[in-house]
Design a protein around this motif. Structure first.
Motif, PDB file in Angstrom:
ATOM      1  N   GLU A  24      13.884  -6.855 -14.746  1.00  0.00           N
ATOM      2  CA  GLU A  24      13.099  -7.512 -13.699  1.00  0.00           C
ATOM      3  C   GLU A  24      13.301  -9.024 -13.710  1.00  0.00           C
ATOM      4  OE1 GLU A  24      11.599  -6.094 -11.193  1.00  0.00           O
ATOM      5  OE2 GLU A  24      12.277  -4.193 -12.033  1.00  0.00           O
ATOM      6  N   THR A  25      13.404  -9.601 -14.893  1.00  0.00           N
ATOM      7  CA  THR A  25      13.671 -11.035 -14.979  1.00  0.00           C
ATOM      8  C   THR A  25      15.025 -11.371 -14.380  1.00  0.00           C
ATOM      9  OG1 THR A  25      12.355 -11.172 -17.010  1.00  0.00           O
ATOM     10  CG2 THR A  25      13.844 -12.996 -16.553  1.00  0.00           C
ATOM     11  N   SER A  26      16.017 -10.542 -14.658  1.00  0.00           N
ATOM     12  CA  SER A  26      17.361 -10.772 -14.127  1.00  0.00           C
ATOM     13  C   SER A  26      17.395 -10.658 -12.620  1.00  0.00           C
ATOM     14  CB  SER A  26      18.342  -9.761 -14.745  1.00  0.00           C
ATOM     15  OG  SER A  26      18.379  -9.869 -16.152  1.00  0.00           O
TER      16      SER A  26
ATOM     17  N   THR B  99       5.510  -1.371  -4.165  1.00  0.00           N
ATOM     18  CA  THR B  99       6.436  -0.368  -4.698  1.00  0.00           C
ATOM     19  C   THR B  99       5.754   0.659  -5.593  1.00  0.00           C
ATOM     20  OG1 THR B  99       8.261  -1.955  -4.560  1.00  0.00           O
ATOM     21  CG2 THR B  99       8.592  -0.024  -5.955  1.00  0.00           C
ATOM     22  N   PRO B 100       4.909   0.254  -6.560  1.00  0.00           N
ATOM     23  CA  PRO B 100       4.226   1.288  -7.357  1.00  0.00           C
ATOM     24  C   PRO B 100       3.349   2.202  -6.509  1.00  0.00           C
ATOM     25  CG  PRO B 100       4.011  -0.867  -8.384  1.00  0.00           C
ATOM     26  CD  PRO B 100       4.581  -1.097  -7.025  1.00  0.00           C
ATOM     27  N   ALA B 101       2.680   1.627  -5.500  1.00  0.00           N
ATOM     28  CA  ALA B 101       1.801   2.432  -4.652  1.00  0.00           C
ATOM     29  C   ALA B 101       2.590   3.475  -3.877  1.00  0.00           C
ATOM     30  CB  ALA B 101       1.027   1.525  -3.683  1.00  0.00           C
ATOM     31  N   LEU B 102       3.659   3.034  -3.213  1.00  0.00           N
ATOM     32  CA  LEU B 102       4.473   3.959  -2.424  1.00  0.00           C
ATOM     33  C   LEU B 102       5.165   4.992  -3.318  1.00  0.00           C
ATOM     34  CD1 LEU B 102       6.101   1.464   0.118  1.00  0.00           C
ATOM     35  CD2 LEU B 102       4.197   3.031   0.512  1.00  0.00           C
TER      36      LEU B 102
ATOM     37  N   THR C 157      16.229   5.054 -17.701  1.00  0.00           N
ATOM     38  CA  THR C 157      14.770   5.012 -17.772  1.00  0.00           C
ATOM     39  C   THR C 157      14.125   6.068 -16.895  1.00  0.00           C
ATOM     40  OG1 THR C 157      14.872   2.618 -18.184  1.00  0.00           O
ATOM     41  CG2 THR C 157      12.746   3.529 -17.511  1.00  0.00           C
ATOM     42  N   VAL C 158      14.631   6.232 -15.685  1.00  0.00           N
ATOM     43  CA  VAL C 158      14.022   7.192 -14.771  1.00  0.00           C
ATOM     44  C   VAL C 158      14.210   8.618 -15.275  1.00  0.00           C
ATOM     45  CG1 VAL C 158      15.959   7.700 -13.214  1.00  0.00           C
ATOM     46  CG2 VAL C 158      13.639   7.607 -12.298  1.00  0.00           C
TER      47      VAL C 158
ATOM     48  N   TYR D 209       7.373   4.897 -13.685  1.00  0.00           N
ATOM     49  CA  TYR D 209       7.544   3.915 -14.761  1.00  0.00           C
ATOM     50  C   TYR D 209       8.389   2.738 -14.282  1.00  0.00           C
ATOM     51  CZ  TYR D 209       8.282   2.137 -19.503  1.00  0.00           C
ATOM     52  OH  TYR D 209       8.303   1.356 -20.640  1.00  0.00           O
ATOM     53  N   LEU D 210       9.413   3.023 -13.473  1.00  0.00           N
ATOM     54  CA  LEU D 210      10.227   1.943 -12.910  1.00  0.00           C
ATOM     55  C   LEU D 210       9.388   1.048 -12.006  1.00  0.00           C
ATOM     56  CD1 LEU D 210      13.531   3.740 -11.801  1.00  0.00           C
ATOM     57  CD2 LEU D 210      13.113   2.490 -13.911  1.00  0.00           C
ATOM     58  N   ALA D 211       8.573   1.684 -11.182  1.00  0.00           N
ATOM     59  CA  ALA D 211       7.837   0.954 -10.148  1.00  0.00           C
ATOM     60  C   ALA D 211       6.754   0.043 -10.718  1.00  0.00           C
ATOM     61  CB  ALA D 211       7.218   1.944  -9.158  1.00  0.00           C
ATOM     62  N   ILE D 212       6.145   0.439 -11.840  1.00  0.00           N
ATOM     63  CA  ILE D 212       4.998  -0.336 -12.331  1.00  0.00           C
ATOM     64  C   ILE D 212       5.408  -1.711 -12.854  1.00  0.00           C
ATOM     65  CG2 ILE D 212       3.636   1.702 -12.914  1.00  0.00           C
ATOM     66  CD1 ILE D 212       4.412   1.324 -15.824  1.00  0.00           C
TER      67      ILE D 212
END
Length: 316
Positions: free
Chosen positions: A25-27, A117-120, A279-280, A287-290
């Motif tokens: 996410e930082t990248s 994104t996490p919600a959807l 990861t997925v 987990y990706l979305a959060i």
């Protein structure tokens, strides 16, 4: 990768997942900030995406000869290839809408709208029975409340103009103010950018679900990532050739910040999708979305330092 293979203790394995996603996410936010600056130097979005994803696929190519030799993998059927192709198309749509949205607004807004994104993803995971909801369980209630709050937060960021939290000033050796849009067009640009970034959030959520399905039937992170980056390069380049048919000079890249941005994007992308696929497979699409909402803090800091963004409570 022995840790990825599941030989590490559970707490260390969780730490690896957490660290990998934070780095990713930082990248991504860093690339968005770099792209915003490079566009002021003439970088066009379509060569940027076409070249960077092509280079990413070349970086991933050697991995095909050293990974996924297990006979337990199913054959790479037409069905799996079609699903990866669809994933590549969705990926092309979300990177195009995302980076055009950043051109109209800022990386900070892009990170803020990532709250949806996490919600959807959670809603889609319920629809496709990847997540179960029980009103008797606290975890389910927490996810539902988080879904509602993330959607409200994204709407506030787009439509509410609140007080300024701080005003960033440019370093004396760089004048970033020249890259700011005219004040008369900033409001409409911000709304257009918000709409495009919202569309990106929808594409990202759908792609997370599809990626989880693909990895469940074909768990080969490097191979899926290679085919994905090839598809995105082809789709974005094709769209770019149509859109920019009267302006072929945009495909000429000079040895300056534009080339640095493309190479950096390629390196990040080649790692990004391998980590996402891995990861997925083990943690699921939610987990990706959060991790998406965490990127706003990174974007605010980078935007203030490198793009002279002022932070408001809401949009500016």
């Amino acid at each position: 990768m022995p840790i990825m293979a599941g030989t590490a203790s559970p707490w260390r394995r969780e730490a690896v997942f957490l660290t990998a996603m934070l780095v990713v996410e930082t990248s991504v936010v860093g690339i968005s900030t770099l792209f915003k600056f490079a566009t002021s130097k003439g970088l066009n979005i379509y060569p940027f995406l076409g070249y960077s994803y092509l280079l990413a696929s070349l970086l991933l190519l050697p991995s095909l000869f050293f990974t996924n030799r297990s006979s337990s993998l199913p054959p790479l059927s037409v069905s799996i290839l079609s699903k990866i192709g669809l994933l590549g198309f969705l990926g092309s749509m979300y990177v195009i809408t995302g980076y055009i949205g950043i051109e109209y607004s800022s990386p900070t807004l892009a990170s803020a709208i990532n709250n949806i994104t996490p919600a959807l993803t959670f809603i889609l995971a319920i629809i496709f029975r990847m997540e179960k909801v029980s009103f008797k369980e606290r975890s389910s209630l927490a996810k539902l409340m988080g879904t509602i709050l993330s959607l409200i937060g994204a709407l506030v960021v787009i439509f509410y103009h609140g007080p300024r939290v701080f005003l960033a000033s440019s370093p004396p050796y760089v004048n970033f103010r020249q890259f700011s849009p005219p004040l008369s067009s900033s409001n409409s640009d911000w709304l257009i950018g918000g709409a495009l970034l919202t569309m990106q959030g929808i594409f990202v959520s759908v792609s997370f679900i599809l990626q989880a399905h693909i990895m469940s039937v074909y768990p080969a992170a490097f191979r899926v990532s290679f085919l994905y980056t090839v598809c995105v390069s082809i789709v974005t380049s094709t769209i770019g050739l149509v859109v920019e048919k009267n302006n072929p000079s945009v495909w000429i890249i000079h040895f300056d910040i534009t080339l640095i941005t493309i190479v950096t994007m390629a390196i990040v992308t080649s790692v990004y999708y391998v980590i996402h696929s891995w990861t997925v497979r083990h943690k699921g699409p939610l987990y990706l979305a959060i991790f998406k909402p965490l990127s706003i803090l990174i974007a605010v800091v980078m935007g203030a330092i490198f793009l002279n963004d002022s932070l408001y409570l809401g949009w500016y």
